[in-house]
Design a protein around this motif. Structure first.
Motif, PDB file in Angstrom:
ATOM      1  N   SER A 144       0.824  -1.203   0.000  1.00  0.00           N
ATOM      2  CA  SER A 144       0.000   0.000   0.000  1.00  0.00           C
ATOM      3  C   SER A 144       0.863   1.260   0.000  1.00  0.00           C
ATOM      4  O   SER A 144       0.382   2.350  -0.315  1.00  0.00           O
ATOM      5  CB  SER A 144      -0.921   0.019   1.220  1.00  0.00           C
ATOM      6  N   PHE A 145       2.141   1.127   0.344  1.00  0.00           N
ATOM      7  CA  PHE A 145       3.033   2.285   0.304  1.00  0.00           C
ATOM      8  C   PHE A 145       3.262   2.765  -1.113  1.00  0.00           C
ATOM      9  O   PHE A 145       3.400   3.963  -1.362  1.00  0.00           O
ATOM     10  CB  PHE A 145       4.384   1.932   0.949  1.00  0.00           C
ATOM     11  N   PHE A 146       3.309   1.846  -2.059  1.00  0.00           N
ATOM     12  CA  PHE A 146       3.654   2.200  -3.423  1.00  0.00           C
ATOM     13  C   PHE A 146       2.506   2.954  -4.100  1.00  0.00           C
ATOM     14  O   PHE A 146       1.376   2.500  -4.146  1.00  0.00           O
ATOM     15  CB  PHE A 146       3.996   0.949  -4.237  1.00  0.00           C
ATOM     16  N   GLY A 147       2.856   4.109  -4.656  1.00  0.00           N
ATOM     17  CA  GLY A 147       1.883   4.882  -5.410  1.00  0.00           C
ATOM     18  C   GLY A 147       2.150   4.679  -6.886  1.00  0.00           C
ATOM     19  O   GLY A 147       1.757   3.687  -7.473  1.00  0.00           O
ATOM     20  N   HIS A 198      15.400  13.376  -4.075  1.00  0.00           N
ATOM     21  CA  HIS A 198      14.392  12.509  -3.458  1.00  0.00           C
ATOM     22  C   HIS A 198      13.436  13.270  -2.533  1.00  0.00           C
ATOM     23  O   HIS A 198      12.867  12.679  -1.610  1.00  0.00           O
ATOM     24  CB  HIS A 198      15.066  11.375  -2.666  1.00  0.00           C
ATOM     25  N   LEU A 199      13.238  14.558  -2.777  1.00  0.00           N
ATOM     26  CA  LEU A 199      12.412  15.352  -1.863  1.00  0.00           C
ATOM     27  C   LEU A 199      10.965  14.858  -1.851  1.00  0.00           C
ATOM     28  O   LEU A 199      10.369  14.692  -0.777  1.00  0.00           O
ATOM     29  CB  LEU A 199      12.463  16.833  -2.263  1.00  0.00           C
ATOM     30  N   ARG A 200      10.405  14.627  -3.029  1.00  0.00           N
ATOM     31  CA  ARG A 200       9.016  14.163  -3.102  1.00  0.00           C
ATOM     32  C   ARG A 200       8.874  12.787  -2.466  1.00  0.00           C
ATOM     33  O   ARG A 200       7.954  12.537  -1.676  1.00  0.00           O
ATOM     34  CB  ARG A 200       8.563  14.110  -4.566  1.00  0.00           C
ATOM     35  N   GLU A 201       9.790  11.897  -2.798  1.00  0.00           N
ATOM     36  CA  GLU A 201       9.694  10.526  -2.309  1.00  0.00           C
ATOM     37  C   GLU A 201       9.893  10.462  -0.783  1.00  0.00           C
ATOM     38  O   GLU A 201       9.182   9.742  -0.089  1.00  0.00           O
ATOM     39  CB  GLU A 201      10.733   9.653  -3.010  1.00  0.00           C
ATOM     40  N   ASP A 202      10.869  11.210  -0.280  1.00  0.00           N
ATOM     41  CA  ASP A 202      11.102  11.208   1.160  1.00  0.00           C
ATOM     42  C   ASP A 202       9.937  11.838   1.911  1.00  0.00           C
ATOM     43  O   ASP A 202       9.576  11.408   3.011  1.00  0.00           O
ATOM     44  CB  ASP A 202      12.396  11.959   1.491  1.00  0.00           C
ATOM     45  N   GLU A 207       5.380  11.007   5.532  1.00  0.00           N
ATOM     46  CA  GLU A 207       3.922  11.109   5.734  1.00  0.00           C
ATOM     47  C   GLU A 207       3.320   9.731   5.976  1.00  0.00           C
ATOM     48  O   GLU A 207       2.421   9.576   6.818  1.00  0.00           O
ATOM     49  CB  GLU A 207       3.283  11.771   4.504  1.00  0.00           C
ATOM     50  N   TYR A 208       3.810   8.739   5.252  1.00  0.00           N
ATOM     51  CA  TYR A 208       3.315   7.367   5.423  1.00  0.00           C
ATOM     52  C   TYR A 208       3.678   6.830   6.799  1.00  0.00           C
ATOM     53  O   TYR A 208       2.861   6.172   7.457  1.00  0.00           O
ATOM     54  CB  TYR A 208       3.900   6.475   4.326  1.00  0.00           C
ATOM     55  N   ILE A 209       4.893   7.089   7.248  1.00  0.00           N
ATOM     56  CA  ILE A 209       5.338   6.638   8.562  1.00  0.00           C
ATOM     57  C   ILE A 209       4.441   7.210   9.650  1.00  0.00           C
ATOM     58  O   ILE A 209       4.017   6.502  10.575  1.00  0.00           O
ATOM     59  CB  ILE A 209       6.807   7.065   8.792  1.00  0.00           C
ATOM     60  N   VAL A 210       4.148   8.507   9.546  1.00  0.00           N
ATOM     61  CA  VAL A 210       3.297   9.151  10.549  1.00  0.00           C
ATOM     62  C   VAL A 210       1.882   8.584  10.505  1.00  0.00           C
ATOM     63  O   VAL A 210       1.304   8.235  11.536  1.00  0.00           O
ATOM     64  CB  VAL A 210       3.277  10.682  10.325  1.00  0.00           C
ATOM     65  N   ALA A 211       1.315   8.470   9.299  1.00  0.00           N
ATOM     66  CA  ALA A 211      -0.052   7.973   9.161  1.00  0.00           C
ATOM     67  C   ALA A 211      -0.185   6.531   9.628  1.00  0.00           C
ATOM     68  O   ALA A 211      -1.224   6.139  10.181  1.00  0.00           O
ATOM     69  CB  ALA A 211      -0.503   8.094   7.697  1.00  0.00           C
ATOM     70  N   SER A 212       0.856   5.747   9.430  1.00  0.00           N
ATOM     71  CA  SER A 212       0.826   4.327   9.805  1.00  0.00           C
ATOM     72  C   SER A 212       1.201   4.094  11.268  1.00  0.00           C
ATOM     73  O   SER A 212       1.137   2.958  11.737  1.00  0.00           O
ATOM     74  CB  SER A 212       1.785   3.533   8.904  1.00  0.00           C
ATOM     75  N   LYS A 213       1.619   5.160  11.948  1.00  0.00           N
ATOM     76  CA  LYS A 213       1.995   5.086  13.366  1.00  0.00           C
ATOM     77  C   LYS A 213       3.082   4.043  13.617  1.00  0.00           C
ATOM     78  O   LYS A 213       3.060   3.307  14.606  1.00  0.00           O
ATOM     79  CB  LYS A 213       0.769   4.799  14.240  1.00  0.00           C
ATOM     80  N   LEU A 214       4.029   3.995  12.691  1.00  0.00           N
ATOM     81  CA  LEU A 214       5.163   3.099  12.860  1.00  0.00           C
ATOM     82  C   LEU A 214       6.125   3.675  13.900  1.00  0.00           C
ATOM     83  O   LEU A 214       6.153   4.886  14.123  1.00  0.00           O
ATOM     84  CB  LEU A 214       5.871   2.895  11.524  1.00  0.00           C
TER      85      LEU A 214
END
Length: 233
Positions: A144-147, A198-202, A207-214
Protein backbone atom coordinates in the motif's frame (compact mmCIF):
# COMPACT_ATOMS: atom_id res chain seq x y z
CA UNK A 1 7.00 -2.22 -17.13
CA UNK A 2 8.48 -2.42 -13.65
CA UNK A 3 6.31 -3.78 -10.88
CA UNK A 4 6.55 -5.89 -7.73
CA UNK A 5 6.49 -9.18 -9.63
CA UNK A 6 9.34 -8.02 -11.86
CA UNK A 7 11.29 -7.05 -8.75
CA UNK A 8 10.82 -10.54 -7.35
CA UNK A 9 12.19 -11.94 -10.60
CA UNK A 10 15.26 -9.67 -10.70
CA UNK A 11 15.93 -9.39 -6.98
CA UNK A 12 18.04 -11.94 -5.14
CA UNK A 13 15.48 -13.32 -2.67
CA UNK A 14 17.88 -15.86 -1.14
CA UNK A 15 20.57 -13.22 -0.57
CA UNK A 16 18.01 -10.85 0.96
CA UNK A 17 16.89 -13.55 3.34
CA UNK A 18 20.49 -14.11 4.45
CA UNK A 19 21.09 -10.39 4.87
CA UNK A 20 17.93 -9.99 6.92
CA UNK A 21 18.99 -12.83 9.22
CA UNK A 22 22.42 -11.26 9.73
CA UNK A 23 20.97 -7.83 10.51
CA UNK A 24 18.37 -9.25 12.87
CA UNK A 25 21.15 -10.68 15.03
CA UNK A 26 22.11 -7.10 15.91
CA UNK A 27 18.99 -5.00 15.33
CA UNK A 28 15.94 -7.07 16.33
CA UNK A 29 14.17 -5.81 19.42
CA UNK A 30 16.50 -2.86 19.96
CA UNK A 31 16.37 0.90 19.53
CA UNK A 32 18.13 1.72 16.27
CA UNK A 33 19.55 5.15 15.49
CA UNK A 34 19.86 5.97 11.80
CA UNK A 35 22.46 8.68 11.36
CA UNK A 36 22.27 11.12 8.46
CA UNK A 37 24.87 13.62 7.29
CA UNK A 38 23.12 16.90 8.17
CA UNK A 39 25.26 19.32 10.22
CA UNK A 40 25.06 19.53 14.01
CA UNK A 41 22.88 16.47 14.69
CA UNK A 42 20.96 16.33 17.96
CA UNK A 43 22.14 13.21 19.78
CA UNK A 44 19.46 11.33 21.75
CA UNK A 45 20.14 10.05 25.25
CA UNK A 46 19.75 6.38 24.41
CA UNK A 47 21.91 3.59 25.76
CA UNK A 48 22.68 0.27 24.10
CA UNK A 49 21.32 1.34 20.72
CA UNK A 50 22.25 0.09 17.27
CA UNK A 51 23.66 2.66 14.85
CA UNK A 52 23.14 2.60 11.09
CA UNK A 53 24.96 5.04 8.80
CA UNK A 54 24.71 6.23 5.23
CA UNK A 55 27.79 7.15 3.19
CA UNK A 56 29.73 9.89 4.95
CA UNK A 57 27.59 9.93 8.08
CA UNK A 58 30.14 7.58 9.63
CA UNK A 59 31.91 10.89 10.34
CA UNK A 60 29.03 11.90 12.63
CA UNK A 61 28.90 8.44 14.21
CA UNK A 62 32.51 8.92 15.22
CA UNK A 63 32.38 12.62 16.15
CA UNK A 64 29.06 12.80 18.03
CA UNK A 65 28.28 9.23 19.09
CA UNK A 66 31.82 7.84 19.46
CA UNK A 67 30.66 4.52 18.04
CA UNK A 68 31.45 2.20 15.16
CA UNK A 69 28.27 1.75 13.11
CA UNK A 70 26.63 -1.65 13.09
CA UNK A 71 25.89 -1.22 9.37
CA UNK A 72 26.53 1.36 6.65
CA UNK A 73 24.92 1.86 3.24
CA UNK A 74 27.29 3.03 0.50
CA UNK A 75 26.08 4.55 -2.75
CA UNK A 76 27.88 3.42 -5.86
CA UNK A 77 28.27 7.06 -6.99
CA UNK A 78 30.96 7.71 -4.40
CA UNK A 79 33.15 5.06 -6.03
CA UNK A 80 32.43 5.94 -9.66
CA UNK A 81 31.97 9.72 -9.84
CA UNK A 82 34.84 12.20 -9.95
CA UNK A 83 33.29 15.19 -8.19
CA UNK A 84 33.54 17.06 -4.89
CA UNK A 85 30.76 15.00 -3.30
CA UNK A 86 32.45 11.68 -4.05
CA UNK A 87 35.83 13.00 -2.95
CA UNK A 88 34.52 14.40 0.36
CA UNK A 89 32.47 11.30 1.12
CA UNK A 90 35.32 8.89 0.44
CA UNK A 91 37.45 11.15 2.63
CA UNK A 92 34.91 10.82 5.45
CA UNK A 93 35.18 7.02 5.18
CA UNK A 94 38.96 7.01 5.42
CA UNK A 95 40.31 4.89 8.28
CA UNK A 96 36.79 4.20 9.58
CA UNK A 97 35.18 0.92 10.57
CA UNK A 98 31.82 0.60 8.81
CA UNK A 99 30.30 -2.55 10.30
CA UNK A 100 28.20 -4.53 7.83
CA UNK A 101 28.25 -2.74 4.49
CA UNK A 102 25.32 -2.64 2.09
CA UNK A 103 26.53 -1.32 -1.25
CA UNK A 104 24.78 -0.51 -4.50
CA UNK A 105 25.18 -3.40 -6.91
CA UNK A 106 26.99 -1.26 -9.49
CA UNK A 107 29.86 -0.74 -7.01
CA UNK A 108 29.95 -4.13 -5.31
CA UNK A 109 32.84 -5.42 -7.42
CA UNK A 110 35.14 -2.55 -6.37
CA UNK A 111 33.89 -1.80 -2.85
CA UNK A 112 36.29 -3.99 -0.89
CA UNK A 113 39.31 -2.81 -2.89
CA UNK A 114 38.46 0.87 -2.46
CA UNK A 115 37.80 0.48 1.26
CA UNK A 116 41.12 -1.30 1.69
CA UNK A 117 42.88 1.46 -0.24
CA UNK A 118 41.55 4.18 2.11
CA UNK A 119 42.06 2.17 5.28
CA UNK A 120 38.36 1.58 5.92
CA UNK A 121 37.09 -1.80 7.07
CA UNK A 122 33.85 -3.74 6.78
CA UNK A 123 32.66 -6.88 8.52
CA UNK A 124 31.20 -8.02 5.22
CA UNK A 125 29.85 -6.38 2.07
CA UNK A 126 26.39 -7.16 0.67
CA UNK A 127 25.23 -6.12 -2.78
CA UNK A 128 21.83 -4.40 -2.91
CA UNK A 129 20.26 -3.68 -6.29
CA UNK A 130 17.37 -1.33 -7.00
CA UNK A 131 15.12 -4.39 -7.15
CA UNK A 132 16.37 -5.58 -3.77
CA UNK A 133 15.74 -2.14 -2.27
CA UNK A 134 12.16 -2.09 -3.48
CA UNK A 135 11.57 -5.62 -2.19
CA UNK A 136 12.86 -4.58 1.25
CA UNK A 137 10.55 -1.55 1.20
CA UNK A 138 7.58 -3.68 0.17
CA UNK A 139 8.29 -6.32 2.80
CA UNK A 140 8.62 -3.65 5.49
CA UNK A 141 5.89 -1.15 4.64
CA UNK A 142 3.49 -3.26 2.58
CA UNK A 143 2.42 -2.74 -1.00
CA UNK A 144 0.00 0.00 0.00
CA UNK A 145 3.03 2.29 0.30
CA UNK A 146 3.65 2.20 -3.42
CA UNK A 147 1.88 4.88 -5.41
CA UNK A 148 3.24 5.50 -8.90
CA UNK A 149 5.46 2.44 -9.17
CA UNK A 150 8.43 2.56 -8.85
CA UNK A 151 8.71 6.33 -8.29
CA UNK A 152 7.34 6.29 -4.75
CA UNK A 153 9.95 3.71 -3.71
CA UNK A 154 12.83 5.91 -4.86
CA UNK A 155 13.49 7.21 -1.36
CA UNK A 156 16.90 8.50 -0.34
CA UNK A 157 19.47 6.12 1.05
CA UNK A 158 19.06 7.65 4.49
CA UNK A 159 15.35 6.93 4.58
CA UNK A 160 16.03 3.52 3.09
CA UNK A 161 18.22 2.66 6.07
CA UNK A 162 15.29 3.53 8.34
CA UNK A 163 13.29 0.95 6.37
CA UNK A 164 16.16 -1.53 6.73
CA UNK A 165 16.01 -1.06 10.52
CA UNK A 166 12.27 -1.85 10.51
CA UNK A 167 12.90 -4.79 8.15
CA UNK A 168 15.45 -6.16 10.60
CA UNK A 169 13.00 -5.96 13.51
CA UNK A 170 14.06 -2.79 15.34
CA UNK A 171 11.89 -1.99 18.36
CA UNK A 172 12.04 1.70 17.44
CA UNK A 173 13.93 3.83 14.94
CA UNK A 174 15.31 7.31 15.61
CA UNK A 175 16.34 9.53 12.70
CA UNK A 176 19.28 11.74 13.67
CA UNK A 177 21.09 14.22 11.45
CA UNK A 178 18.42 14.48 8.77
CA UNK A 179 17.48 17.61 6.86
CA UNK A 180 15.90 18.63 3.58
CA UNK A 181 18.79 20.95 2.71
CA UNK A 182 22.02 19.93 1.02
CA UNK A 183 24.59 20.64 3.73
CA UNK A 184 26.87 17.89 5.01
CA UNK A 185 28.42 17.65 8.46
CA UNK A 186 31.65 16.28 7.04
CA UNK A 187 32.10 19.22 4.65
CA UNK A 188 31.89 22.74 6.05
CA UNK A 189 32.82 24.35 2.74
CA UNK A 190 30.59 27.18 1.55
CA UNK A 191 29.35 25.48 -1.62
CA UNK A 192 27.01 22.52 -1.48
CA UNK A 193 28.50 19.12 -2.24
CA UNK A 194 25.34 17.99 -4.00
CA UNK A 195 21.75 19.01 -4.59
CA UNK A 196 19.33 17.32 -2.19
CA UNK A 197 17.35 14.79 -4.20
CA UNK A 198 14.39 12.51 -3.46
CA UNK A 199 12.41 15.35 -1.86
CA UNK A 200 9.02 14.16 -3.10
CA UNK A 201 9.69 10.53 -2.31
CA UNK A 202 11.10 11.21 1.16
CA UNK A 203 8.16 13.49 1.94
CA UNK A 204 5.71 10.75 1.01
CA UNK A 205 7.70 8.24 3.05
CA UNK A 206 7.63 10.39 6.18
CA UNK A 207 3.92 11.11 5.73
CA UNK A 208 3.32 7.37 5.42
CA UNK A 209 5.34 6.64 8.56
CA UNK A 210 3.30 9.15 10.55
CA UNK A 211 -0.05 7.97 9.16
CA UNK A 212 0.83 4.33 9.81
CA UNK A 213 1.99 5.09 13.37
CA UNK A 214 5.16 3.10 12.86
CA UNK A 215 7.77 3.30 15.67
CA UNK A 216 9.89 5.99 14.05
CA UNK A 217 10.85 9.32 15.64
CA UNK A 218 13.47 12.01 15.07
CA UNK A 219 15.67 14.48 16.93
CA UNK A 220 15.55 16.89 13.97
CA UNK A 221 13.10 19.76 14.61
CA UNK A 222 12.84 20.42 10.85
CA UNK A 223 11.50 16.93 10.19
CA UNK A 224 9.21 17.06 13.22
CA UNK A 225 7.75 20.46 12.28
CA UNK A 226 7.32 19.68 8.59
CA UNK A 227 5.83 16.20 8.82
CA UNK A 228 4.63 15.73 12.38
CA UNK A 229 7.05 12.87 12.99
CA UNK A 230 7.38 12.35 16.73
CA UNK A 231 10.21 14.32 18.31
CA UNK A 232 12.32 11.94 20.37
CA UNK A 233 12.88 12.92 23.97
Amino acid sequence: MENYHRDRYHGDLAALSRLRAVLRETVAGRTTIVIGSAPDPVVPAVHNACHLCVNGSVHSADKYFHVIPDATFLNGAIFHDADSYAEATVGALRDKSLGIVLVSRNAYHCCSAVLEEIGASARKCYSVSKYDKRLIIGQSLGHSFFGTYPIEANISNGMFMAVVALWAGAAEVILVGFSFNSRHEYSKQAQQLSVRGHLREDSRFLEYIVASKLPVSTTAPEIHNKFGLALHG
